[in-house]
Design a protein around this motif. Structure first.
Motif, short mmCIF file in Angstrom:
data_model
loop_
_atom_site.label_atom_id
_atom_site.label_comp_id
_atom_site.label_asym_id
_atom_site.label_seq_id
_atom_site.Cartn_x
_atom_site.Cartn_y
_atom_site.Cartn_z
N UNK A 99 0.89 -1.32 -0.11
CA UNK A 99 0.04 -0.04 0.02
C UNK A 99 0.89 1.34 0.04
N UNK A 100 0.45 2.24 -0.85
CA UNK A 100 1.32 3.33 -0.86
C UNK A 100 2.43 3.45 -1.74
N UNK A 101 2.76 2.23 -2.29
CA UNK A 101 4.00 2.37 -3.26
C UNK A 101 3.86 2.89 -4.48
N UNK A 102 4.81 3.53 -5.03
CA UNK A 102 5.01 4.00 -6.35
C UNK A 102 4.12 3.67 -7.41
N UNK A 103 4.16 2.10 -7.73
CA UNK A 103 3.38 1.30 -8.48
C UNK A 103 1.89 1.55 -8.23
N UNK A 104 1.32 1.65 -7.20
CA UNK A 104 0.16 1.71 -6.76
C UNK A 104 -0.45 3.04 -7.02
N UNK A 105 0.26 4.15 -6.67
CA UNK A 105 -0.01 5.47 -6.55
C UNK A 105 0.11 5.97 -7.94
N UNK A 106 0.90 5.53 -8.67
CA UNK A 106 1.05 6.12 -10.23
C UNK A 106 0.39 5.24 -11.37
N UNK A 107 0.22 3.79 -11.38
CA UNK A 107 -0.42 3.14 -12.39
C UNK A 107 0.97 2.45 -13.18
N UNK A 108 0.40 2.05 -14.41
CA UNK A 108 1.20 1.59 -15.32
C UNK A 108 1.91 2.69 -16.27
N UNK A 109 2.93 2.13 -16.85
CA UNK A 109 3.68 3.10 -17.73
C UNK A 109 3.30 2.62 -19.30
N UNK A 110 3.04 3.69 -19.99
CA UNK A 110 3.02 3.49 -21.46
C UNK A 110 3.82 4.00 -22.56
N UNK A 111 4.53 3.15 -23.22
CA UNK A 111 5.68 3.45 -24.01
C UNK A 111 5.45 3.41 -25.32
N UNK A 112 4.17 2.93 -25.90
CA UNK A 112 3.70 2.48 -27.32
C UNK A 112 2.45 3.11 -27.51
N UNK A 113 1.91 4.05 -26.76
CA UNK A 113 0.80 4.73 -26.85
C UNK A 113 -0.48 3.91 -26.92
N UNK A 114 -0.44 3.00 -26.13
CA UNK A 114 -1.49 1.89 -26.11
C UNK A 114 -1.63 1.33 -24.68
N UNK A 115 -3.11 1.17 -24.22
CA UNK A 115 -3.44 0.42 -23.11
C UNK A 115 -4.20 -0.77 -23.20
N UNK A 116 -4.34 -1.80 -22.12
CA UNK A 116 -5.24 -2.80 -22.69
C UNK A 116 -5.86 -3.35 -21.18
#
Length: 206
Positions: A99-116
């Motif tokens: 809880x409270x870690x950077x990954x939880x707070x910020x979400x996932x990185x997009x490097x190719x303009x696409x999410x899923x």
């Protein structure tokens, strides 16, 4: 980045059935063989180390995916578990993240303009395939659908149980204006049941 969730139910409802307005909804369906949900950039990152699924697990099944499109850009993507308004929101937390870690707070990185959105089982199977035919398929489809969803059907993933041949087991979409870091939220009913997962591409922050 925003500190808390906004009124996603209101944003999607206002765009529902819009005719010629600034916002609209694009819709498709996603099969989740295990209910262990992954949200990530399917075209970037290290697929030898697939992202962890969220701790918020749903029953295996077929679920609707809605894209909120504003001025021909995907402003938010919603995986609908129950078609009910959310009484509360929380961060979608990857397994193994405190809880409270950077990954939880910020979400996932997009490097190719696409999410899923996809299932952990599906993504591991895709990541283990030699070559990248499924990624090329997504790139080609997204080039034709710059503001809509595209998917990988069940028949493209060997050994993926729990879905018919033509049902999507991965749904991809353009990420707002492109690369960045995007957070996913989980809505819950007043009784604590999961209603949806929403990845926000932050167009409201402009």
């Amino acid at each position: 980045m925003q500190e808390g969730p906004i009124d996603y139910d209101g944003r999607f409802a206002s765009a529902e059935g819009a005719d010629g307005g600034p916002s609209s909804i694009e819709r498709t369906w996603l099969s989740l063989p295990t209910g262990r949900i992954v949200a990530t950039d399917p075209l970037g990152g290290n697929h030898d180390d697939p992202p962890a699924p969220f701790v918020q697990v749903v029953p295996p099944g077929r679920y609707r995916v809605d894209l909120l499109v504003t001025d021909r850009r995907v402003a938010a993507a919603r995986l609908v578990v129950r078609d009910e308004p959310a009484a509360s929101w929380e961060s979608a937390s990857p397994e193994g993240i405190s809880d409270g870690s950077d990954a939880e707070v910020t979400g996932y990185d997009v490097n190719a303009g696409t999410g899923c959105f996809t299932d952990e089982q599906t993504f591991r199977q895709l990541s283990a395939e030699p070559g990248s035919d499924w990624q090329l398929t997504l790139l080609e489809d997204l080039a034709w659908l710059p503001d809509g969803p595209t998917g990988i059907p069940r028949r493209e993933v060997d050994g993926c149980s729990g879905a018919e041949g033509d049902e999507n087991v991965l749904v991809a979409f353009p990420s707002g204006e492109g690369d960045g870091t995007y957070r996913t939220w989980v809505g819950r009913t007043e009784h604590g049941e999961v209603t949806c997962f929403v990845t926000d591409f932050l167009l409201e922050d402009e």
